[in-house]
Design a protein around this motif. Structure first.
Motif, PDB file in Angstrom:
ATOM      1  N   LEU A  13       0.847  -1.192   0.000  1.00  0.00           N
ATOM      2  CA  LEU A  13       0.000   0.000   0.000  1.00  0.00           C
ATOM      3  C   LEU A  13       0.884   1.244   0.000  1.00  0.00           C
ATOM      4  CD1 LEU A  13      -2.999   0.828   0.147  1.00  0.00           C
ATOM      5  CD2 LEU A  13      -2.722   0.989   2.615  1.00  0.00           C
ATOM      6  N   ALA A  14       0.630   2.142  -0.942  1.00  0.00           N
ATOM      7  CA  ALA A  14       1.440   3.358  -1.080  1.00  0.00           C
ATOM      8  C   ALA A  14       0.528   4.554  -1.342  1.00  0.00           C
ATOM      9  CB  ALA A  14       2.437   3.200  -2.225  1.00  0.00           C
ATOM     10  N   GLU A  15       1.093   5.741  -1.111  1.00  0.00           N
ATOM     11  CA  GLU A  15       0.393   7.001  -1.410  1.00  0.00           C
ATOM     12  C   GLU A  15       0.729   7.380  -2.844  1.00  0.00           C
ATOM     13  OE1 GLU A  15      -2.148   9.997  -0.715  1.00  0.00           O
ATOM     14  OE2 GLU A  15      -1.485   8.830   1.001  1.00  0.00           O
ATOM     15  N   GLY A  16      -0.285   7.641  -3.652  1.00  0.00           N
ATOM     16  CA  GLY A  16      -0.077   8.037  -5.040  1.00  0.00           C
ATOM     17  C   GLY A  16      -0.592   9.445  -5.278  1.00  0.00           C
ATOM     18  N   PRO A  17      -0.519   9.921  -6.508  1.00  0.00           N
ATOM     19  CA  PRO A  17      -0.970  11.279  -6.811  1.00  0.00           C
ATOM     20  C   PRO A  17      -2.474  11.481  -6.637  1.00  0.00           C
ATOM     21  CG  PRO A  17      -0.340  10.129  -8.822  1.00  0.00           C
ATOM     22  CD  PRO A  17       0.027   9.244  -7.678  1.00  0.00           C
ATOM     23  N   PHE A  18      -3.253  10.396  -6.711  1.00  0.00           N
ATOM     24  CA  PHE A  18      -4.711  10.512  -6.600  1.00  0.00           C
ATOM     25  C   PHE A  18      -5.256   9.820  -5.359  1.00  0.00           C
ATOM     26  CE2 PHE A  18      -3.669  10.506 -11.162  1.00  0.00           C
ATOM     27  CZ  PHE A  18      -4.036  11.803 -11.455  1.00  0.00           C
ATOM     28  N   GLY A  19      -4.399   9.461  -4.420  1.00  0.00           N
ATOM     29  CA  GLY A  19      -4.845   8.773  -3.208  1.00  0.00           C
ATOM     30  C   GLY A  19      -4.042   7.508  -2.991  1.00  0.00           C
ATOM     31  N   LEU A  20      -4.660   6.539  -2.348  1.00  0.00           N
ATOM     32  CA  LEU A  20      -3.962   5.297  -2.035  1.00  0.00           C
ATOM     33  C   LEU A  20      -3.852   4.396  -3.266  1.00  0.00           C
ATOM     34  CD1 LEU A  20      -5.465   4.391   1.450  1.00  0.00           C
ATOM     35  CD2 LEU A  20      -3.298   5.507   0.926  1.00  0.00           C
ATOM     36  N   GLU A  21      -2.720   3.712  -3.356  1.00  0.00           N
ATOM     37  CA  GLU A  21      -2.469   2.784  -4.466  1.00  0.00           C
ATOM     38  C   GLU A  21      -2.019   1.448  -3.907  1.00  0.00           C
ATOM     39  OE1 GLU A  21      -0.759   5.883  -7.822  1.00  0.00           O
ATOM     40  OE2 GLU A  21       0.652   4.628  -6.724  1.00  0.00           O
ATOM     41  N   LEU A  22      -2.351   0.394  -4.627  1.00  0.00           N
ATOM     42  CA  LEU A  22      -1.874  -0.943  -4.304  1.00  0.00           C
ATOM     43  C   LEU A  22      -0.921  -1.365  -5.414  1.00  0.00           C
ATOM     44  CD1 LEU A  22      -2.184  -3.455  -2.415  1.00  0.00           C
ATOM     45  CD2 LEU A  22      -3.750  -4.333  -4.155  1.00  0.00           C
ATOM     46  N   HIS A  23       0.333  -1.620  -5.048  1.00  0.00           N
ATOM     47  CA  HIS A  23       1.342  -2.084  -6.001  1.00  0.00           C
ATOM     48  C   HIS A  23       1.372  -3.599  -5.896  1.00  0.00           C
ATOM     49  CE1 HIS A  23       3.165   1.925  -6.875  1.00  0.00           C
ATOM     50  NE2 HIS A  23       2.442   2.196  -5.801  1.00  0.00           N
ATOM     51  N   SER A  24       0.874  -4.268  -6.935  1.00  0.00           N
ATOM     52  CA  SER A  24       0.694  -5.713  -6.890  1.00  0.00           C
ATOM     53  C   SER A  24       1.133  -6.350  -8.199  1.00  0.00           C
ATOM     54  CB  SER A  24      -0.780  -6.034  -6.631  1.00  0.00           C
ATOM     55  OG  SER A  24      -1.029  -7.404  -6.703  1.00  0.00           O
ATOM     56  N   GLY A  25       2.119  -7.233  -8.139  1.00  0.00           N
ATOM     57  CA  GLY A  25       2.532  -7.992  -9.323  1.00  0.00           C
ATOM     58  C   GLY A  25       2.943  -7.133 -10.504  1.00  0.00           C
ATOM     59  N   GLY A  26       3.594  -6.022 -10.284  1.00  0.00           N
ATOM     60  CA  GLY A  26       4.019  -5.142 -11.368  1.00  0.00           C
ATOM     61  C   GLY A  26       2.972  -4.149 -11.807  1.00  0.00           C
ATOM     62  N   GLY A  27       1.749  -4.262 -11.294  1.00  0.00           N
ATOM     63  CA  GLY A  27       0.679  -3.331 -11.636  1.00  0.00           C
ATOM     64  C   GLY A  27       0.369  -2.401 -10.482  1.00  0.00           C
ATOM     65  N   VAL A  28      -0.330  -1.329 -10.801  1.00  0.00           N
ATOM     66  CA  VAL A  28      -0.720  -0.351  -9.778  1.00  0.00           C
ATOM     67  C   VAL A  28      -2.227  -0.168  -9.860  1.00  0.00           C
ATOM     68  CG1 VAL A  28      -0.475   2.020  -8.966  1.00  0.00           C
ATOM     69  CG2 VAL A  28       1.498   0.826  -9.940  1.00  0.00           C
ATOM     70  N   TRP A  29      -2.890  -0.359  -8.728  1.00  0.00           N
ATOM     71  CA  TRP A  29      -4.329  -0.168  -8.615  1.00  0.00           C
ATOM     72  C   TRP A  29      -4.603   1.081  -7.786  1.00  0.00           C
ATOM     73  CZ3 TRP A  29      -7.857  -3.381 -10.926  1.00  0.00           C
ATOM     74  CH2 TRP A  29      -7.372  -4.574 -11.433  1.00  0.00           C
ATOM     75  N   GLU A  30      -5.469   1.949  -8.277  1.00  0.00           N
ATOM     76  CA  GLU A  30      -5.926   3.099  -7.492  1.00  0.00           C
ATOM     77  C   GLU A  30      -7.071   2.613  -6.613  1.00  0.00           C
ATOM     78  OE1 GLU A  30      -6.986   6.262 -10.136  1.00  0.00           O
ATOM     79  OE2 GLU A  30      -4.958   6.424 -10.926  1.00  0.00           O
ATOM     80  N   LEU A  31      -6.969   2.870  -5.319  1.00  0.00           N
ATOM     81  CA  LEU A  31      -7.951   2.349  -4.371  1.00  0.00           C
ATOM     82  C   LEU A  31      -8.934   3.414  -3.926  1.00  0.00           C
ATOM     83  CD1 LEU A  31      -5.650   0.188  -2.064  1.00  0.00           C
ATOM     84  CD2 LEU A  31      -6.887  -0.507  -4.121  1.00  0.00           C
ATOM     85  N   ASP A  32     -10.190   3.043  -3.893  1.00  0.00           N
ATOM     86  CA  ASP A  32     -11.235   3.865  -3.297  1.00  0.00           C
ATOM     87  C   ASP A  32     -11.584   3.164  -1.990  1.00  0.00           C
ATOM     88  OD1 ASP A  32     -13.393   5.390  -2.610  1.00  0.00           O
ATOM     89  OD2 ASP A  32     -14.629   4.824  -4.334  1.00  0.00           O
ATOM     90  N   THR A  33     -11.063   3.691  -0.888  1.00  0.00           N
ATOM     91  CA  THR A  33     -11.189   3.017   0.393  1.00  0.00           C
ATOM     92  C   THR A  33     -11.471   4.006   1.511  1.00  0.00           C
ATOM     93  OG1 THR A  33     -10.118   1.440   1.875  1.00  0.00           O
ATOM     94  CG2 THR A  33      -8.707   3.080   0.862  1.00  0.00           C
TER      95      THR A  33
END
Length: 102
Positions: A13-33
């Motif tokens: 779990l990381a902080e991204g430019p648009f909120g929280l992000e999940l870095h998983s398996g080489g991909g990045v998911w923007e999380l609405d949480t």
């Protein structure tokens, strides 16, 4: 866009430019949480939610990786709000009907 089926991922779990992000398996998911997820920043987490759009995940639950999945909350705020609006509409309708008849 309709929500996809439930998806469970593990990653950091990381902080991204648009909120929280999940870095998983080489991909990045923007999380609405929820706000409580920020306490897990920088940690490995497990996330379950529904895909919306290209890389957005609307989270149902998020918890530290390696721990058992927490029980789901039985309180559904969306259902409560929908029932309140319908109830208010029915009351207003019947009061208007009684006002015209009386």
């Amino acid at each position: 866009m309709p929500l996809g089926p439930e998806l469970c991922l593990t990653g950091r779990l990381a902080e991204g430019p648009f909120g929280l992000e999940l870095h998983s398996g080489g991909g990045v998911w923007e999380l609405d949480t929820r706000r409580g997820a920020r306490q897990l920043l920088g940690r490995e987490v497990e996330v379950c939610g529904r895909r919306a759009g290209f890389n957005e995940l609307i989270c149902d639950q998020i918890w530290p990786a390696g721990q058992p999945r927490p029980p789901r909350s039985k309180f559904n705020i969306e259902l409560l709000l929908a029932c309140s609006v319908v109830g208010y509409g029915l009351i207003a309708f019947f009061l208007g009907l009684v006002g015209r008849l009386g």
